[in-house]
Motif scaffolding. Structure first.
Motif, mmCIF file in Angstrom:
data_model
loop_
_atom_site.group_PDB
_atom_site.id
_atom_site.type_symbol
_atom_site.label_atom_id
_atom_site.label_comp_id
_atom_site.label_asym_id
_atom_site.label_seq_id
_atom_site.Cartn_x
_atom_site.Cartn_y
_atom_site.Cartn_z
ATOM 1 N N ASN A 2 2.494 9.909 2.069
ATOM 2 C CA ASN A 2 1.817 9.359 0.897
ATOM 3 C C ASN A 2 2.736 8.409 0.166
ATOM 4 O OD1 ASN A 2 -0.452 10.865 1.386
ATOM 5 N ND2 ASN A 2 0.207 12.556 0.089
ATOM 6 N N ARG A 3 2.169 7.288 -0.230
ATOM 7 C CA ARG A 3 2.927 6.320 -1.016
ATOM 8 C C ARG A 3 2.483 6.399 -2.464
ATOM 9 N NH1 ARG A 3 2.128 0.620 1.479
ATOM 10 N NH2 ARG A 3 1.719 0.445 -0.723
ATOM 11 N N ARG A 4 3.413 6.235 -3.333
ATOM 12 C CA ARG A 4 3.086 6.181 -4.750
ATOM 13 C C ARG A 4 2.419 4.839 -5.057
ATOM 14 N NH1 ARG A 4 8.425 8.531 -7.812
ATOM 15 N NH2 ARG A 4 8.447 10.511 -6.731
ATOM 16 N N PRO A 5 1.473 4.836 -5.990
ATOM 17 C CA PRO A 5 0.855 3.556 -6.353
ATOM 18 C C PRO A 5 1.869 2.673 -7.073
ATOM 19 C CG PRO A 5 0.021 5.322 -7.728
ATOM 20 C CD PRO A 5 0.891 5.958 -6.683
ATOM 21 N N THR A 6 1.726 1.380 -6.889
ATOM 22 C CA THR A 6 2.603 0.426 -7.570
ATOM 23 C C THR A 6 2.162 0.287 -9.023
ATOM 24 O OG1 THR A 6 1.207 -1.479 -7.065
ATOM 25 C CG2 THR A 6 2.886 -0.856 -5.413
ATOM 26 N N LEU A 7 3.016 -0.296 -9.832
ATOM 27 C CA LEU A 7 2.652 -0.562 -11.226
ATOM 28 C C LEU A 7 1.417 -1.457 -11.287
ATOM 29 C CD1 LEU A 7 6.111 -1.149 -12.932
ATOM 30 C CD2 LEU A 7 4.606 0.820 -13.174
ATOM 31 N N ARG A 8 1.374 -2.451 -10.425
ATOM 32 C CA ARG A 8 0.215 -3.354 -10.387
ATOM 33 C C ARG A 8 -1.066 -2.576 -10.080
ATOM 34 N NH1 ARG A 8 -1.524 -8.515 -9.818
ATOM 35 N NH2 ARG A 8 -3.101 -8.949 -8.238
ATOM 36 N N GLN A 9 -1.008 -1.696 -9.100
ATOM 37 C CA GLN A 9 -2.188 -0.903 -8.751
ATOM 38 C C GLN A 9 -2.609 -0.007 -9.911
ATOM 39 O OE1 GLN A 9 -0.486 0.861 -5.240
ATOM 40 N NE2 GLN A 9 -1.722 -0.420 -3.868
ATOM 41 N N MET A 10 -1.652 0.565 -10.603
ATOM 42 C CA MET A 10 -1.962 1.408 -11.755
ATOM 43 C C MET A 10 -2.571 0.581 -12.899
ATOM 44 S SD MET A 10 -1.409 4.539 -11.030
ATOM 45 C CE MET A 10 -1.435 5.252 -12.662
ATOM 46 N N ASN A 11 -2.036 -0.628 -13.109
ATOM 47 C CA ASN A 11 -2.593 -1.503 -14.138
ATOM 48 C C ASN A 11 -4.030 -1.884 -13.799
ATOM 49 O OD1 ASN A 11 -0.177 -1.453 -15.544
ATOM 50 N ND2 ASN A 11 0.564 -3.362 -14.675
ATOM 51 N N ILE A 12 -4.285 -2.214 -12.546
ATOM 52 C CA ILE A 12 -5.641 -2.560 -12.119
ATOM 53 C C ILE A 12 -6.573 -1.381 -12.333
ATOM 54 C CG2 ILE A 12 -7.065 -3.045 -10.076
ATOM 55 C CD1 ILE A 12 -4.754 -4.850 -9.086
ATOM 56 N N LEU A 13 -6.138 -0.211 -11.954
ATOM 57 C CA LEU A 13 -6.967 0.981 -12.122
ATOM 58 C C LEU A 13 -7.274 1.228 -13.600
ATOM 59 C CD1 LEU A 13 -8.353 3.450 -10.897
ATOM 60 C CD2 LEU A 13 -6.169 4.639 -11.039
ATOM 61 N N ALA A 14 -6.258 1.153 -14.447
ATOM 62 C CA ALA A 14 -6.460 1.387 -15.883
ATOM 63 C C ALA A 14 -7.428 0.362 -16.466
ATOM 64 C CB ALA A 14 -5.121 1.338 -16.617
ATOM 65 N N ILE A 15 -7.250 -0.886 -16.132
ATOM 66 C CA ILE A 15 -8.116 -1.926 -16.679
ATOM 67 C C ILE A 15 -9.536 -1.791 -16.130
ATOM 68 C CG2 ILE A 15 -8.527 -4.421 -16.696
ATOM 69 C CD1 ILE A 15 -5.461 -4.715 -17.144
ATOM 70 N N ASN A 16 -9.671 -1.431 -14.868
ATOM 71 C CA ASN A 16 -11.018 -1.220 -14.315
ATOM 72 C C ASN A 16 -11.744 -0.076 -15.002
ATOM 73 O OD1 ASN A 16 -11.112 -3.345 -12.529
ATOM 74 N ND2 ASN A 16 -10.350 -2.160 -10.806
#
Length: 107
Positions: A2-16
């Motif tokens: 398992n890979r940890r999500p990147t900051l970018r992926q977390m930002n996209i998820l939060a904004i979505n």
């Protein structure tokens, strides 16, 4: 592995999460959830949002529309759209999937 999500992926998820909430709150209050709270906290923690603006969006999501006039609806739309648009820019996310276009993220 398992890979940890990147900051970018977390930002996209939060904004979505917040885009979805804002879409649903356009015409009236919605039930604010822990997901909304976590998304806002994430953006504040990463200095994408300020706590004052995040608090304002939190309040707007749960507030009644006091008047159904065009001006009131315009103000509500702006109160929902402007913070999210600003956060997308600060997170360096493309605006071609901005919620007005109703298109999914290209990423």
């Amino acid at each position: 592995m398992n890979r940890r999500p990147t900051l970018r992926q977390m930002n996209i998820l939060a904004i979505n999460v917040l885009i979805d909430a804002a879409r649903r709150a356009k015409w009236g209050p919605i039930e604010r959830t822990d997901a909304h709270r976590l998304a806002l906290a994430w953006l504040v923690h990463n200095r994408i949002a300020t706590s004052e603006v995040a608090d304002g969006l939190w309040t707007t999501l749960g507030s009644e529309v006091s008047d159904r006039g065009a001006h009131t609806q315009y103000c509500r739309d702006r109160a929902l759209q402007c913070p999210i648009s600003s956060w997308q820019s600060k997170a360096m996310l493309p605006d071609d999937w901005y919620w007005i276009n109703d298109k999914p993220p290209a990423d």
